[in-house]
Write a protein that holds these residues in place. Structure first.
Motif, mmCIF file in Angstrom:
data_model
loop_
_atom_site.group_PDB
_atom_site.id
_atom_site.type_symbol
_atom_site.label_atom_id
_atom_site.label_comp_id
_atom_site.label_asym_id
_atom_site.label_seq_id
_atom_site.Cartn_x
_atom_site.Cartn_y
_atom_site.Cartn_z
ATOM 1 N N ARG A 1 0.833 -1.211 0.000
ATOM 2 C CA ARG A 1 0.000 0.000 0.000
ATOM 3 C C ARG A 1 0.865 1.258 0.000
ATOM 4 O O ARG A 1 1.876 1.334 0.690
ATOM 5 N N GLU A 2 0.417 2.249 -0.761
ATOM 6 C CA GLU A 2 1.138 3.523 -0.775
ATOM 7 C C GLU A 2 0.883 4.261 0.536
ATOM 8 O O GLU A 2 -0.217 4.208 1.085
ATOM 9 N N GLN A 3 1.910 4.983 1.007
ATOM 10 C CA GLN A 3 1.785 5.709 2.271
ATOM 11 C C GLN A 3 1.923 7.213 2.036
ATOM 12 O O GLN A 3 2.872 7.666 1.398
ATOM 13 N N MET B 1 -5.420 3.595 0.560
ATOM 14 C CA MET B 1 -4.027 3.981 0.805
ATOM 15 C C MET B 1 -3.820 4.237 2.298
ATOM 16 O O MET B 1 -4.779 4.492 3.022
ATOM 17 N N ASP B 2 -2.584 4.109 2.754
ATOM 18 C CA ASP B 2 -2.282 4.442 4.152
ATOM 19 C C ASP B 2 -2.007 5.936 4.231
ATOM 20 O O ASP B 2 -1.312 6.479 3.375
ATOM 21 N N TRP B 3 -2.524 6.577 5.254
ATOM 22 C CA TRP B 3 -2.255 8.018 5.360
ATOM 23 C C TRP B 3 -2.255 8.496 6.803
ATOM 24 O O TRP B 3 -2.866 7.879 7.681
ATOM 25 N N SER B 4 -1.545 9.589 7.008
ATOM 26 C CA SER B 4 -1.575 10.301 8.278
ATOM 27 C C SER B 4 -1.809 11.767 7.980
ATOM 28 O O SER B 4 -1.242 12.301 7.017
ATOM 29 N N ILE B 5 -2.661 12.393 8.782
ATOM 30 C CA ILE B 5 -2.791 13.844 8.690
ATOM 31 C C ILE B 5 -2.269 14.401 10.005
ATOM 32 O O ILE B 5 -2.793 14.082 11.076
ATOM 33 N N LEU B 6 -1.205 15.197 9.925
ATOM 34 C CA LEU B 6 -0.582 15.750 11.119
ATOM 35 C C LEU B 6 -1.075 17.176 11.338
ATOM 36 O O LEU B 6 -1.171 17.950 10.382
ATOM 37 N N ASP C 1 -4.740 2.947 8.395
ATOM 38 C CA ASP C 1 -3.878 1.882 7.875
ATOM 39 C C ASP C 1 -4.672 0.847 7.080
ATOM 40 O O ASP C 1 -4.208 -0.255 6.841
ATOM 41 N N GLY C 2 -5.880 1.205 6.690
ATOM 42 C CA GLY C 2 -6.700 0.257 5.932
ATOM 43 C C GLY C 2 -7.711 -0.447 6.820
ATOM 44 O O GLY C 2 -8.702 -0.976 6.330
ATOM 45 N N ASN C 3 -7.463 -0.455 8.137
ATOM 46 C CA ASN C 3 -8.382 -1.127 9.051
ATOM 47 C C ASN C 3 -8.967 -0.204 10.095
ATOM 48 O O ASN C 3 -10.091 -0.355 10.521
#
Ligand code: SF4
Lengths: 430, 295
Positions: free
Chosen positions: B140-142, B168-173, B182-184
């Motif tokens: 998965r793209e991060q 996609m995996d993502w974080s918003i800071l 993380d998909g789950n």
């Protein structure tokens, strides 16, 4: 070989004269449970704004800017000397996904110059949408421009992948088209719109029957664009055409696009400054037709076929119909409240709700942040009874002439959604 | 007078408000604060200290929506105002109160809620994800994004991103709270500083190419742009660096168009489709002339 940056330069530049940017009104869908990305169904989001005040919501590009047609207002017409380029379907697919994943856009608005034939061009456009949906599980917004002369089977296929499809009317009469867009035909455009309307209606009708098989997916709406200021059509003709399209073919939106200078001017259509205020007034008039129950003849008639550029069309109407006013905000029916200059649909609802419990005074209206200066001559409230509108027409009109900067209002921007779009409360219990 | 110190969250306010309402504490007798400085001056009351569990209190669902939204606003007066409106809705027997957009208290809550709605909307619009890698096990793209909301809206605003970017995996800071997918599972961690987020993405240049070319120099309307995209957001938008230049060169570009020699119409190329189109147009025109012929 042209690189992707150069192609994007040419094919975005070629697409920018289409005003449509909406990404609202799609069926609710999202990417949960898939390996893809994308969601639609909310109010639609403007991800950026360019210094022309327009919203950037979709990746708006042409498949190719080569074109067989010779529409004189268009930079892509065959007589133009512009550099030509052509995307492959995979390039557009990749750009859409890459831009979408970075949250630059809501989706894709794909159109094309017409090459070889209407059907061939439609097939190219559809192939992009098909790949996005079927290969990449893309659930974002897709708007496809269709060609009236394309086969019905291809239009049905386009509608199956797209959230919205559109055909541009461009000019409101066949005479104007004959001069400025000799390949285009209003009757054929309308007949294609009628066909699309049939498909959209079918989709909704089938959905309502509980035990019927699921209808084939189809776009939820169609829209169009009309150019303003390229030909001599009056506002009455333009609004009459729009009104006909709203009622006969149930269009979601008619966009009005001020004819603006292009780098490749045509000898048949000299360049001039874009009539931006006129465009703005047409959007306001369009709002009155769709949400305020106005008739075209009330806004622009045979005697006065063009809108007053200095005043908004609702205020103009009120000044021409002074006998209707003042209107009592505590008693008047909703239809009449909607006719009051300076009072929008939302505030009419607020007034109707609040007046069940209290007699409204000016202080209450001030708290609703209404445009009091505009409103006062036209209403009565518990503590406000204006003199009958006896002023002669010129001085009353002069009183409302706004400073020019107030004319810049962005009608392309979708309204900010209500909180209820983000929250869902399961019970009313604290 | 009683002072109530709470965590700056809707649930904390709700628990305290229930208790106070059950005890019949009038709004004028309560001082609310979520300022940690002030908090050290008072004994912290916990919900466990409640004398008896209050009966469920019925309030309109619309109030719950409003309270959940207003709770994320940064204005210190929001807790007291929420309690006062709650009191009026229940003890004050003004059940219709929320229908009164003309009431000053209701108006204030609606204004705050509107500001929150706008803040959430702008977060949905102006977050920019940057690709930081690919998960070697899942493929998965991060992506990571940096955003500075005005209010504490991360929890209200992020379910939208979960639905939209499930694949996609993502974080918003953000400076006060971060969200991760993380998909789950969507989960939240403490805020971080700007330097924790990447500055650039390889695609930013292509995006700027698009932005530059979709702009029409013949219809500059700067105030319309700025009212929807205020300057405070520009520092985190890759395209904003182009704005000044585009405006500066627009007049010259339009001048160039006006000075360009007009192009004469070229004859139609030899194309079967075009020929059929022209033939069709002629038949239709003839048919129309015939129809309007009075004879
Ligand atoms: S069909 Fe007309 S408007 Fe469309 S790209 Fe070709 S020349 Fe332009």
């Amino acid at each position: 070989m042209m690189d992707i940056t150069r192609k994007l330069e040419i094919l975005a530049d070629a697409a920018k004269y289409d005003a449509s940017c909406a990404s609202s009104g799609a069926a609710r869908k999202d990417s949960r449970g898939s390996n893809g990305v994308g969601s639609t169904g909310g109010a639609g989001i403007c991800h950026s704004y360019t210094p022309d005040g327009r919203c950037v919501s979709l990746l708006k590009v042409l498949m190719t800017n080569a074109c067989l047609y010779d529409c004189h207002y268009c930079i892509n017409r065959r007589s133009s000397n512009v550099t030509r380029a052509r995307f492959t379907p995979d390039e557009v697919v990749q750009l859409t996904l890459d831009f979408y994943k970075r949250n630059y856009i809501e989706g894709l608005f794909l159109s094309s110059g017409i090459i070889r034939s209407a059907d061939h061009t439609m097939e190219l456009v559809i192939e992009v949408a098909r790949k996005l949906r079927e290969v990449h599980q893309f659930r974002g917004y897709i708007h496809l421009k269709t060609i009236p002369e394309a086969s019905q089977a291809l239009i049905a296929l386009a509608g199956r992948y797209a959230d919205r499809i559109s055909i541009n009317v461009e000019l409101p009469s066949q005479q104007s088209l004959n001069t400025l867009a000799p390949e285009k035909n209003l009757a054929r455009t309308e007949s294609a719109m009628g066909h699309i309307r049939g498909k959209i209606d079918e989709r909704y009708a089938e959905k309502r029957k509980p035990d019927a098989p699921k209808p084939p997916p189809f776009a939820t709406g169609q829209s169009t664009q009309m150019l303003v200021g390229a030909d001599a059509s009056t506002d009455a003709v333009i609004l009459g055409c729009a009104d006909k399209l709203y009622t006969a073919h149930r269009l979601r939106r008619v966009y009005y696009s001020a004819f603006s200078p292009i780098p490749e001017p045509s000898a048949i259509l000299p360049l001039k400054a874009p009539p931006l205020i006129r465009e703005h007034r047409l959007y306001q008039a369009d709002w009155l037709l769709r949400f305020y129950d106005f008739k075209v003849e009330e806004i622009a008639s045979a005697n006065a076929p063009n809108l007053d550029l200095a005043l908004d069309p609702k205020l103009s109407w009120a000044l021409r119909n002074r006998a209707t006013f003042p209107v009592d905000v505590n008693k008047a029916p909703r239809e009449l409240l909607l006719r009051i200059p300076g009072l929008g649909v939302r505030n009419v609802e607020r007034i109707v709700r609040a007046r069940r419990y209290t007699g409204l005074r000016l202080a209450d209206l001030i708290r609703l942040r209404l445009q009091m200066k505009k409103l006062l001559p036209f209403i009565t409230a518990v503590d406000h009874h204006p003199a009958k509108l006896g002023l002669d027409s010129d001085s009353l009109r002069a009183r409302f002439l706004p400073p020019p900067e107030q004319l810049e209002i962005n009608f392309d921007a979708p309204p900010t959604p209500a909180m209820s779009d983000f929250l869902s409360v399961r019970s009313g219990e604290l | 007078m009683r002072t109530i110190v709470i965590e700056p969250e809707y649930e904390a306010w709700r628990a305290a408000a229930r208790r106070l309402l059950a005890q019949g504490m009038a709004p004028e007798e309560v001082l609310w604060t979520d300022d940690p400085q002030e908090a050290s001056l008072f004994v912290r009351e916990t919900p466990a200290a409640a004398v008896q569990e209050a009966d469920a209190i019925k309030v309109p669902a619309a109030f719950m929506d409003l309270a959940r939204s207003v709770a994320t606003h940064t204005d210190a007066r929001r807790w007291g105002m929420l309690y006062r409106v709650l009191w009026r809705l229940t003890r004050g027997a003004e059940r219709h109160l929320l229908s009164m957009a003309t009431d000053p208290d209701v108006r204030q809550l609606q204004d705050w809620s509107k500001a929150i709605g706008r803040d959430i909307h702008k977060m949905h619009a102006f977050v920019r994800f940057r690709l930081v890698g690919v998960d070697t096990t899942t493929g998965r793209e991060q992506f990571v994004a940096w955003f500075e909301p005005e209010h504490r809206i991360v929890r209200l605003a992020t379910p939208f991103f979960e639905k939209r970017f499930a694949g996609m995996d993502w974080s918003i800071l953000t400076p006060y709270e971060c969200a991760h997918w993380d998909g789950n599972r969507l989960h939240f961690t403490a805020g971080v500083s700007r330097s924790s987020a990447p500055d650039e993405d390889a695609l930013d240049d292509l995006w700027r190419t698009y932005y530059r070319n979709i702009f029409n120099p013949a219809r500059v309307k700067i105030s319309a742009m700025q009212s929807e995209m205020p300057k405070k957001y520009w520092k985190n938008l890759p395209e904003a660096s182009l704005i000044a230049g585009l405006i500066a060169e627009s007049t010259g570009r339009v001048q160039g168009m006006l000075e360009t020699e007009e192009r004469a119409a070229k004859p139609a190329p030899n194309n079967t489709y075009l020929k059929s189109l022209h033939a069709m147009n002629q038949t239709e025109a003839a048919a129309q002339n015939h129809e309007s012929d009075p004879a």
